[in-house]
Design a protein around this motif. Structure first.
Motif, PDB file in Angstrom:
ATOM      1  N   ARG A 394      21.929 -31.123  -9.353  1.00  0.00           N
ATOM      2  CA  ARG A 394      22.092 -29.819  -9.603  1.00  0.00           C
ATOM      3  C   ARG A 394      23.371 -29.554 -10.498  1.00  0.00           C
ATOM      4  O   ARG A 394      23.369 -28.574 -11.241  1.00  0.00           O
ATOM      5  CB  ARG A 394      22.156 -29.076  -8.423  1.00  0.00           C
ATOM      6  N   LEU A 395      24.319 -30.437 -10.198  1.00  0.00           N
ATOM      7  CA  LEU A 395      25.599 -30.270 -10.951  1.00  0.00           C
ATOM      8  C   LEU A 395      25.089 -30.372 -12.590  1.00  0.00           C
ATOM      9  O   LEU A 395      26.208 -29.867 -13.385  1.00  0.00           O
ATOM     10  CB  LEU A 395      26.598 -31.444 -10.660  1.00  0.00           C
ATOM     11  N   VAL A 396      24.139 -31.017 -12.759  1.00  0.00           N
ATOM     12  CA  VAL A 396      23.848 -31.375 -14.116  1.00  0.00           C
ATOM     13  C   VAL A 396      22.930 -30.449 -14.752  1.00  0.00           C
ATOM     14  O   VAL A 396      23.168 -29.856 -15.827  1.00  0.00           O
ATOM     15  CB  VAL A 396      23.060 -32.716 -14.396  1.00  0.00           C
ATOM     16  N   GLN A 397      22.370 -29.619 -13.942  1.00  0.00           N
ATOM     17  CA  GLN A 397      21.093 -28.738 -14.350  1.00  0.00           C
ATOM     18  C   GLN A 397      21.563 -27.231 -14.208  1.00  0.00           C
ATOM     19  O   GLN A 397      21.227 -26.270 -14.953  1.00  0.00           O
ATOM     20  CB  GLN A 397      19.865 -28.753 -13.334  1.00  0.00           C
ATOM     21  N   GLU A 398      22.653 -27.068 -13.109  1.00  0.00           N
ATOM     22  CA  GLU A 398      22.866 -25.458 -12.926  1.00  0.00           C
ATOM     23  C   GLU A 398      24.203 -25.053 -13.434  1.00  0.00           C
ATOM     24  O   GLU A 398      25.209 -25.885 -13.250  1.00  0.00           O
ATOM     25  CB  GLU A 398      22.806 -25.180 -11.466  1.00  0.00           C
ATOM     26  N   GLU A 399      24.333 -23.864 -13.623  1.00  0.00           N
ATOM     27  CA  GLU A 399      25.514 -23.302 -14.198  1.00  0.00           C
ATOM     28  C   GLU A 399      26.526 -22.947 -13.095  1.00  0.00           C
ATOM     29  O   GLU A 399      26.077 -22.330 -12.161  1.00  0.00           O
ATOM     30  CB  GLU A 399      25.435 -21.926 -15.154  1.00  0.00           C
ATOM     31  N   ILE A 400      27.727 -23.619 -13.023  1.00  0.00           N
ATOM     32  CA  ILE A 400      28.724 -23.463 -11.880  1.00  0.00           C
ATOM     33  C   ILE A 400      29.687 -22.198 -12.387  1.00  0.00           C
ATOM     34  O   ILE A 400      30.079 -21.345 -11.548  1.00  0.00           O
ATOM     35  CB  ILE A 400      29.599 -24.678 -11.645  1.00  0.00           C
ATOM     36  N   PHE A 401      30.168 -22.188 -13.633  1.00  0.00           N
ATOM     37  CA  PHE A 401      31.150 -21.219 -13.998  1.00  0.00           C
ATOM     38  C   PHE A 401      32.509 -21.373 -13.592  1.00  0.00           C
ATOM     39  O   PHE A 401      33.086 -20.236 -12.815  1.00  0.00           O
ATOM     40  CB  PHE A 401      30.440 -19.621 -13.717  1.00  0.00           C
ATOM     41  N   GLY A 402      32.902 -22.669 -13.441  1.00  0.00           N
ATOM     42  CA  GLY A 402      34.142 -22.909 -12.874  1.00  0.00           C
ATOM     43  C   GLY A 402      34.687 -24.242 -13.430  1.00  0.00           C
ATOM     44  O   GLY A 402      33.765 -24.955 -14.399  1.00  0.00           O
ATOM     45  N   PRO A 403      35.834 -24.790 -13.349  1.00  0.00           N
ATOM     46  CA  PRO A 403      36.350 -25.731 -13.998  1.00  0.00           C
ATOM     47  C   PRO A 403      35.712 -27.222 -13.453  1.00  0.00           C
ATOM     48  O   PRO A 403      36.745 -28.143 -12.889  1.00  0.00           O
ATOM     49  CB  PRO A 403      37.740 -25.588 -13.826  1.00  0.00           C
ATOM     50  N   VAL A 404      34.521 -27.339 -13.466  1.00  0.00           N
ATOM     51  CA  VAL A 404      33.814 -28.862 -12.986  1.00  0.00           C
ATOM     52  C   VAL A 404      32.908 -29.471 -13.986  1.00  0.00           C
ATOM     53  O   VAL A 404      32.208 -28.533 -14.380  1.00  0.00           O
ATOM     54  CB  VAL A 404      32.951 -28.267 -11.624  1.00  0.00           C
ATOM     55  N   LEU A 405      33.331 -30.499 -14.503  1.00  0.00           N
ATOM     56  CA  LEU A 405      32.519 -31.380 -15.488  1.00  0.00           C
ATOM     57  C   LEU A 405      31.862 -32.290 -14.887  1.00  0.00           C
ATOM     58  O   LEU A 405      32.066 -32.962 -14.135  1.00  0.00           O
ATOM     59  CB  LEU A 405      33.593 -31.891 -16.306  1.00  0.00           C
ATOM     60  N   ALA A 406      30.361 -32.319 -15.188  1.00  0.00           N
ATOM     61  CA  ALA A 406      29.347 -33.527 -14.595  1.00  0.00           C
ATOM     62  C   ALA A 406      29.449 -34.299 -15.801  1.00  0.00           C
ATOM     63  O   ALA A 406      28.963 -34.000 -17.167  1.00  0.00           O
ATOM     64  CB  ALA A 406      28.191 -32.879 -14.542  1.00  0.00           C
ATOM     65  N   ILE A 407      29.481 -35.775 -15.542  1.00  0.00           N
ATOM     66  CA  ILE A 407      29.732 -36.782 -16.722  1.00  0.00           C
ATOM     67  C   ILE A 407      28.455 -37.858 -16.446  1.00  0.00           C
ATOM     68  O   ILE A 407      28.243 -38.249 -15.476  1.00  0.00           O
ATOM     69  CB  ILE A 407      31.015 -37.515 -16.742  1.00  0.00           C
ATOM     70  N   GLN A 408      27.718 -37.842 -17.638  1.00  0.00           N
ATOM     71  CA  GLN A 408      26.835 -38.926 -17.871  1.00  0.00           C
ATOM     72  C   GLN A 408      26.957 -39.891 -19.194  1.00  0.00           C
ATOM     73  O   GLN A 408      27.806 -39.431 -19.973  1.00  0.00           O
ATOM     74  CB  GLN A 408      25.430 -38.268 -17.832  1.00  0.00           C
ATOM     75  N   THR A 409      26.499 -40.953 -18.848  1.00  0.00           N
ATOM     76  CA  THR A 409      26.590 -41.960 -20.193  1.00  0.00           C
ATOM     77  C   THR A 409      25.340 -42.072 -20.790  1.00  0.00           C
ATOM     78  O   THR A 409      24.034 -41.701 -20.386  1.00  0.00           O
ATOM     79  CB  THR A 409      27.046 -43.256 -19.633  1.00  0.00           C
ATOM     80  N   PHE A 410      25.199 -42.408 -22.244  1.00  0.00           N
ATOM     81  CA  PHE A 410      23.997 -42.768 -22.943  1.00  0.00           C
ATOM     82  C   PHE A 410      24.289 -43.863 -23.831  1.00  0.00           C
ATOM     83  O   PHE A 410      25.463 -44.255 -24.104  1.00  0.00           O
ATOM     84  CB  PHE A 410      23.811 -41.527 -23.684  1.00  0.00           C
ATOM     85  N   ARG A 411      23.100 -44.554 -24.274  1.00  0.00           N
ATOM     86  CA  ARG A 411      23.404 -45.693 -25.187  1.00  0.00           C
ATOM     87  C   ARG A 411      22.882 -45.152 -26.815  1.00  0.00           C
ATOM     88  O   ARG A 411      23.642 -45.592 -27.640  1.00  0.00           O
ATOM     89  CB  ARG A 411      22.435 -46.636 -24.768  1.00  0.00           C
ATOM     90  N   THR A 412      21.663 -44.376 -26.636  1.00  0.00           N
ATOM     91  CA  THR A 412      21.341 -44.039 -28.338  1.00  0.00           C
ATOM     92  C   THR A 412      21.615 -42.708 -28.291  1.00  0.00           C
ATOM     93  O   THR A 412      21.544 -41.956 -27.545  1.00  0.00           O
ATOM     94  CB  THR A 412      19.959 -44.590 -28.565  1.00  0.00           C
TER      95      THR A 412
END
Ligand code: NAP
Ligand code: MG
Length: 494
Positions: A394-412
């Motif tokens: 949900r942290l990746v999908q939903e708007e929080i409107f606060g100082p909260v960053l969801a981090i993911q990685t990628f290769r390509t």
């Protein structure tokens, strides 16, 4: 990860001396009425609500609640001003009034900045350097268009719409009002504006300025109150256009209310922007960009970079540097010129953010918060990041409107684009790389209204702004923003 990255070292051993902006030049009345037909008038039901400073919880003023009959009075005043004065006035004369509003904002910029910060909790640096100058810039820009509409849409046969009902949120109170009022007036419409409940003061100060510059009564009306006041404006049968900026949920209910009517509408809604950082990006610059994208203004930005997608090979280094930078962020008195992170706008918003912090932990995220000391009064949230996030969280999908960053990685690059596009929103995004070709490829693959490259959160009145998918319908800003306030005999396609 190199040795240098294994320990965080940031204690600089010194701090900035406090540098608070003074408030003695600011006048906030104990009570504000509704601004209808050029005058402040009492609400018909005699009801008021309190607005307070979210950094201190002190009461600032009491503000009128407009009921249906008040909204009706405001729409009537706007209609009369439209029929009798504004639509008849030569466009070059309209332009002069809009120009005067811009000049007035510049002259009183300090007062407006301080009030914006006191009422909403954002750092003075932000209101002084961004909100107020950009609000003035919008009035200047649209003043210039007022007598050139037929050149913007050649052969289209443009006409004003009539009365525009405009509803704005609390994150950029004066700036959002300017985004809406300036093009509406330039195109020859009159306005009824509903500010957000927690941040109505700068709109009421704008009403005073509008009186001072002698704008004809009824051309701009300001009705304060909660959601019901906004709903009464949306439902009013004599409103020709609804311009709304706010949450997707309320935007959806507005669409239901106006379905089947002839009202024109623009909706600027939520966002869940991804900042994509490639291995070839200048890392320090990118870290600063991420901080600017999500932590400044407490993440109270619709187009905030609330997700970070970082290429796997540089993820450890980047996250380490980001944590280092988070140690140096200054949270506290929003009126202090050194403050980076101000107060959360309201208790309700803080509760919402805190509930998302719990959700993030329950989803298995790894939370890190900047080690700030929170003031004892007011509403505060330290800058927070979550690593180990999955796309379905949900942290990746939903708007929080606060100082909260969801981090993911990628290769390509393809994986980054797929992940960035995989939310219900599409308002904005960011790409960080030193390859121009990659910038073009990735920005055109992102389904977002605005994509910044090697920067973030840059605004200009000449650029259109708006979203894909659940982030909204229509564009504001630039020449595109004019068409939202015009009827055309021939469809121009803009
Ligand atoms: P909100 O709850 O949707 O409120 C926005 C405005 O609508 C406020 O003035 C609000 O009044 C009013 N309102 C509430 N219920 C209403 C109803 N049923 N009918 C008509 N008006 C109603 O949004 P918010 O929480 O204030 O603002 C945050 C949201 O705005 C975020 O989702 C953010 O992404 C979005 N936003 C988007 C943009 C953009 O350009 N896309 C820009 C800034 C913000 P009260 O405040 O008095 O409840
Ligand atoms: Mg307030």
């Amino acid at each position: 990860m190199s040795d240098a990255h294994n320990t965080l070292k940031f204690d600089t051993g010194w701090q900035y001396a406090p540098a608070p902006e003074s408030t003695d030049h600011v006048r906030i009345d104990k009570k504000y009425g509704l601004f209808i037909n050029g005058k402040f008038t009492a609400p018909s039901q005699g009801k008021y609500f309190t607005t307070s400073n979210p950094a201190t919880q002190e009461r600032l003023s009491r503000i009128a609640i407009a009921g249906k009959s008040d909204v009706n009075r405001a729409v009537k005043a706007a209609r009369k001003a439209y029929e009798n004065v504004w639509s008849k006035m030569p466009a070059r004369e309209r332009a002069k009034y809009i120009f005067r509003i811009a000049r007035g904002l510049q002259e009183r910029a300090r007062e407006f900045s301080v009030i914006e910060t006191m009422d909403g909790g954002k750092p003075i640096r932000e209101s002084r350097d961004v909100d107020i100058p950009l609000a003035a810039a919008h009035f200047f820009y649209y003043a210039g268009w007022a007598d050139k509409l037929e050149y913007a849409f050649p052969g289209a046969g443009v006409k004003s719409l009539g009365v525009a009902g405009q509803i704005v949120p609390w994150n950029f109170p004066l700036l959002m009002a300017a985004w809406k009022i300036a093009p509406a007036l330039a195109c020859g419409n009159t306005v009824v504006l509903k500010p957000a409940e927690t941040t109505s003061l700068t709109a009421l100060k704008l009403a005073e300025l509008i009186q001072d510059i002698g704008l004809p009564p009824g051309v701009v009306n300001i009705v304060t109150g909660a959601g019901a006041t906004g709903a009464a404006l949306v439902d009013h049968p004599d409103v020709n256009k609804i311009a709304f900026t706010g949450s997707t949920a309320v935007g959806r209910s507005i669409m239901h209310s106006i379905a089947g009517t002839e009202k024109k509408y623009t909706l600027e809604l939520g966002g869940k922007a991804a900042n994509i950082i490639f291995a070839d990006a200048p890392v320090d610059q990118a870290v600063e960009g991420v901080v600017n994208a999500i932590f400044f203004n407490q993440g109270h930005v619709c187009c905030a970079g609330s997700r970070l997608l970082v290429q796997e090979s540089v993820a450890d280094e980047l996250i380490h540097k980001l944590k280092e930078r988070m140690h140096t962020l200054i949270l506290g008195n929003p009126l202090d010129k050194n403050t980076d992170i101000g107060a959360i706008n309201s208790r309700a918003q803080l509760d919402k953010i805190n509930s998302y912090l719990k959700i993030g932990k329950n989803e298995g995220g790894n939370m890190f918060q900047a080690p700030c000391t929170l003031p004892s009064k007011g509403y505060w949230c330290p800058p927070t990041i979550f690593t180990d996030m999955a796309q379905s969280n949900r942290l990746v999908q939903e708007e929080i409107f606060g100082p909260v960053l969801a981090i993911q990685t990628f290769r390509t690059a393809a994986e980054a684009v797929t992940k960035a596009n995989n939310t219900p929103y599409g308002l904005s995004g960011g790409v960080w790389t030193d390859k121009g070709s990659k910038i073009f490829k990735v920005t055109s693959a992102l389904k977002a209204g605005v994509v910044w490259a090697n920067t973030f959160n840059k605004f200009d009145p000449t650029s259109p702004f708006g979203g894909y998918k659940e982030s909204g319908i229509g564009r504001e800003g630039g020449a595109h923003g004019l068409s939202a306030y015009l009827a055309m005999e021939v469809n121009h396609g803009r």
